[in-house]
Scaffold this motif. Structure first.
Motif, short mmCIF file in Angstrom:
data_model
loop_
_atom_site.label_atom_id
_atom_site.label_comp_id
_atom_site.label_asym_id
_atom_site.label_seq_id
_atom_site.Cartn_x
_atom_site.Cartn_y
_atom_site.Cartn_z
N UNK A 139 9.81 0.55 40.40
CA UNK A 139 9.01 -0.52 39.60
C UNK A 139 8.10 0.05 38.21
N UNK A 140 7.86 0.97 38.53
CA UNK A 140 6.88 1.73 37.03
C UNK A 140 7.98 2.06 36.21
N UNK A 362 -7.71 -3.13 33.19
CA UNK A 362 -7.02 -2.63 34.26
C UNK A 362 -6.31 -3.39 35.10
N UNK A 363 -5.13 -2.86 35.60
CA UNK A 363 -4.33 -3.61 36.57
C UNK A 363 -3.84 -2.89 37.71
N UNK A 364 -3.92 -3.52 38.90
CA UNK A 364 -3.26 -2.84 40.03
C UNK A 364 -1.83 -3.74 40.51
N UNK A 365 -0.90 -3.13 40.01
CA UNK A 365 0.39 -3.81 40.50
C UNK A 365 1.02 -3.19 41.76
N UNK A 366 0.64 -4.09 42.93
CA UNK A 366 0.68 -3.70 44.11
C UNK A 366 2.33 -4.11 44.61
N UNK A 367 2.60 -3.51 45.63
CA UNK A 367 3.98 -3.80 46.42
C UNK A 367 4.15 -3.83 47.67
N UNK A 368 4.96 -4.37 48.28
CA UNK A 368 5.29 -4.01 49.73
C UNK A 368 5.95 -2.95 50.23
N UNK A 369 6.16 -2.82 51.40
CA UNK A 369 6.97 -1.68 52.00
C UNK A 369 8.44 -1.96 52.03
N UNK A 370 8.94 -0.59 52.15
CA UNK A 370 10.52 -0.85 51.98
C UNK A 370 10.88 -0.74 53.74
N UNK A 440 18.61 -3.03 44.39
CA UNK A 440 18.07 -3.66 45.83
C UNK A 440 16.56 -3.88 45.81
N UNK A 441 15.92 -2.76 45.24
CA UNK A 441 14.47 -3.00 45.21
C UNK A 441 13.95 -3.73 44.07
N UNK A 442 14.64 -3.86 42.94
CA UNK A 442 13.97 -4.61 41.87
C UNK A 442 14.43 -6.13 41.91
N UNK A 443 15.69 -6.48 42.55
CA UNK A 443 15.68 -8.05 42.58
C UNK A 443 14.66 -8.77 43.45
N UNK A 444 13.81 -8.07 44.15
CA UNK A 444 12.98 -8.82 45.01
C UNK A 444 11.51 -8.92 44.36
N UNK A 530 4.10 -9.96 31.31
CA UNK A 530 2.79 -10.49 31.73
C UNK A 530 2.63 -10.46 33.05
N UNK A 531 3.50 -10.68 33.87
CA UNK A 531 3.23 -10.70 35.37
C UNK A 531 3.48 -9.59 36.21
N UNK A 532 3.99 -8.49 35.22
CA UNK A 532 4.41 -7.09 35.98
C UNK A 532 5.36 -7.37 36.93
N UNK A 533 6.41 -8.09 36.88
CA UNK A 533 7.26 -8.60 37.75
C UNK A 533 8.66 -8.30 37.41
#
Length: 600
Positions: A139-140, A362-370, A440-444, A530-533
């Motif tokens: 993601x980063x 400052x932005x925390x770009x969080x994510x779920x588990x794999x 597989x990770x980035x499409x979600x 803009x949405x870090x997505x």
């Protein structure tokens, strides 16, 4: 790029309504899902200013829009004015632009003059990169590419976990077992050697307070600068970095800064002193804390333990001060799992109380588990989805997953294209296998959990990396075949007058669909930043690949619809479209961290 497609219509509507053209350009957007149109103008705002109902205004504007561009169809659908452009008009507007700059659809200047620091991956020393590290790392990495494409100056930061009590424990275990540097050097996997040592000493410390006390003593010695402790710490760090670099090399990931927590060892004191001088700290049970109840937090933030040890919030503040001094960033991004959300909210709040000029950046770009598919049941782990585990509940290392994906991709390539051999097969297998894991990770959407199963990720159809890569390889194959039939590039041989007419040959709806998908990539890029997505761009590339597949498949049964069709002029026009689609898709894959193979 979609703005240039709607600008003629926007100009006519703006003149009719007496409003700025830019306003109309900003309002016209892709239609709602299920609407058979290319663009739609919502009439709510315009109708209110005109004193009529939105459906009434949409009906009024339809004939105005149709007169603006021959062949355009405009239809009032409730409060929306739906616009369907003629295929040739889309090609005439876009092909010359794409010919002069093939990747223009994935470039933007929205970040020009600004710097973004992106903190990602950030593993702990003396531990392997486990499969769950794929999320922060890729993601980063994708965000770094996307920000760069959007005009930002990007600083890639790997904030290593190379400090703290864990290293005192590791040194204590090393000394307790009488280990030597020769033993570490001889170990086939140095990180595994160190990690197993850490597990043994941790277990011993739980059972024996004397062992725990020894670990704390070495931890204090490390912080105090003891020569032996510092030397062993450096040895452990170097061994870990070598393994990290190996995995990052597989993924094609790089960093501009490797400053870990240890770098800020002597920079935390000034931050604490400033907090105390400003009266923001207090002592609670011997520990130094900052009260944030006025900011809505239930508990104070712990900055220094009673024994004098510093904590993550202190280090993050010191690191951010350092980064702002060095880079003067306009945005500082932390790609860390959602479970650390409270930590970031707390120290961001402390930064505000300190009135740091970067506090709002400052932005925390969080994510779920794999979750991995566990195919071997054990007493502790049943068959099914498990957090970062497979093979009977065993924790999977990132390197192991990547290597297995490459092995599986190699077998698939050998089956589909047995004529591809040697180094070329190996390059393709690596690109496809690793690309499958990454996509597989980035499409979600990043905030949701991600499920990974080798068989699903490596499919050549559906929403997968290999599907996108195959579309790119298919376009490359067409270019090769075209070059065989026409050794002299027909586009080069055309006169300026003939070149101007080339786009008019692209009059199929399937061809328009490809160009519209390309035109919407820039918007996807800007929204992703803009949405870090990154998934926004990933989904846009799937739309483009689907359009490419539909176009090429249509030519399987009808010769006239093929790129290499009986009409040279039309073939030349379709070759231009192939090149534009291949360049845009290839660049999109690169931005997400995938390789775009030319053969598969």
């Amino acid at each position: 790029m979609q703005e240039m497609l709607v600008r003629p219509v926007a100009a006519a509507l703006a003149a009719h309504l007496g409003v700025p053209e830019a306003m109309l350009v900003g309002l016209i957007a892709p239609p709602a899902k299920g609407q058979a149109a290319d663009f739609a103008l919502p009439c709510f705002q315009l109708a209110k200013a005109r004193g009529v109902s939105p459906p009434q205004l949409a009906s009024e504007l339809a004939p105005v829009a149709e007169r603006a561009l021959p062949g355009l169809r405009a239809a009032a659908t409730g409060p929306f004015l739906n616009l369907t452009l003629p295929a040739a008009a889309v090609a005439v507007a876009m092909l010359p632009v794409l010919a002069s700059d093939p990747v223009v659809a994935l470039r933007s200047a929205v970040g020009a003059g600004r710097t973004a620091c992106i903190d990602f991956s950030s593993p702990n020393i003396a531990k392997h990169l486990a499969f769950h590290h794929i999320r922060s790392t890729m993601i980063g990495n994708a965000l770094a590419h996307l920000y760069d494409a959007a005009g930002w100056k990007v600083v890639r930061i790997n904030f290593l976990g190379d400090w703290g009590t864990a290293f005192g424990r590791l040194i204590a275990g090393w000394k307790r077992e009488g280990l030597t540097l020769d033993q570490l050097a001889a170990a086939p996997d140095k990180v595994t050697f160190l990690n197993e040592l850490y597990v043994r000493i941790s277990q011993a410390a739980k059972a024996d307070p004397v062992v725990e006390a020894e670990a704390r003593r070495w931890s204090k010695a490390l912080e105090d600068g003891d020569a032996e402790a510092r030397h062993l710490w450096q040895v452990f760090k170097d061994a870990s970095l070598a393994e990290f670099e190996r995995v990052y090399g597989l993924l094609g990931v790089r960093f501009d800064s490797w400053k870990g927590e240890a770098f800020y060892e002597d920079k935390m004191g000034p931050v604490l002193a400033e907090l105390e001088t400003k009266g923001l700290t207090s002592i609670s049970e011997g520990a130094t804390v900052v009260d944030l109840t006025a900011q809505g937090f239930k508990k104070p933030v712990l900055l220094k333990r009673a024994d004098g040890g510093t904590l993550y919030a202190t280090r993050d503040l010191a690191a951010c001060d350092d980064r702002f001094r060095e880079y003067a960033f306009a945005r500082s991004i932390y790609v860390v799992d959602l479970g650390q959300g409270l930590h970031f909210k707390e120290w961001f709040a402390v930064a505000k109380r300190l009135e740091r000029p970067y506090a709002e950046s400052l932005r925390h770009v969080g994510f779920g588990v794999v979750l991995m598919w566990n195919d071997e049941a054990t007493a502790e782990t049943p068959v099914g989805w498990a957090k970062g585990r497979s093979r009977g509940g065993k924790v999977m290392l990132l390197r192991e997953v990547l290597e297995e994906a490459v092995d599986r991709a190699r077998a698939i390539v050998a089956e589909k294209n047995p004529e591809i051999l040697g180094d070329e097969r190996e390059r393709i297998a690596r690109s496809v296998g690793i690309g499958a894991v990454v996509f597989n990770d980035l499409k979600n959407g990043r905030t949701g959990d991600v499920k990974f199963k080798f068989e699903e990720a490596l499919r050549f159809d559906g929403e997968t990396g290999p599907y996108l890569q195959f579309a790119h390889a298919r376009l490359c194959s067409i270019e090769r075949k075209f070059a065989e039939k026409y050794p002299e590039d027909p586009l080069v041989l055309l006169s300026p007058e003939e070149k101007a007419k080339v786009p008019m040959w692209l009059n199929l709806e399937e061809e328009k669909a490809i160009l519209l998908a390309i035109a919407r990539l820039r918007s996807a890029l800007e929204r992703a930043v803009e949405s870090d997505e990154p998934s926004i761009l990933a989904q846009a590339l799937l739309v483009l690949s689907s359009a490419i597949s539909s176009w090429l498949t249509a030519g399987n049964a009808i010769v006239e619809r093929r790129v290499l069709c009986p009409h040279p002029e039309q073939s030349a026009a379709r070759l231009a479209l192939v090149r534009a689609a291949r360049a845009s898709l290839g660049e999109g894959l690169r931005l997400l961290g995938l390789v775009a193979p030319e053969r598969m």
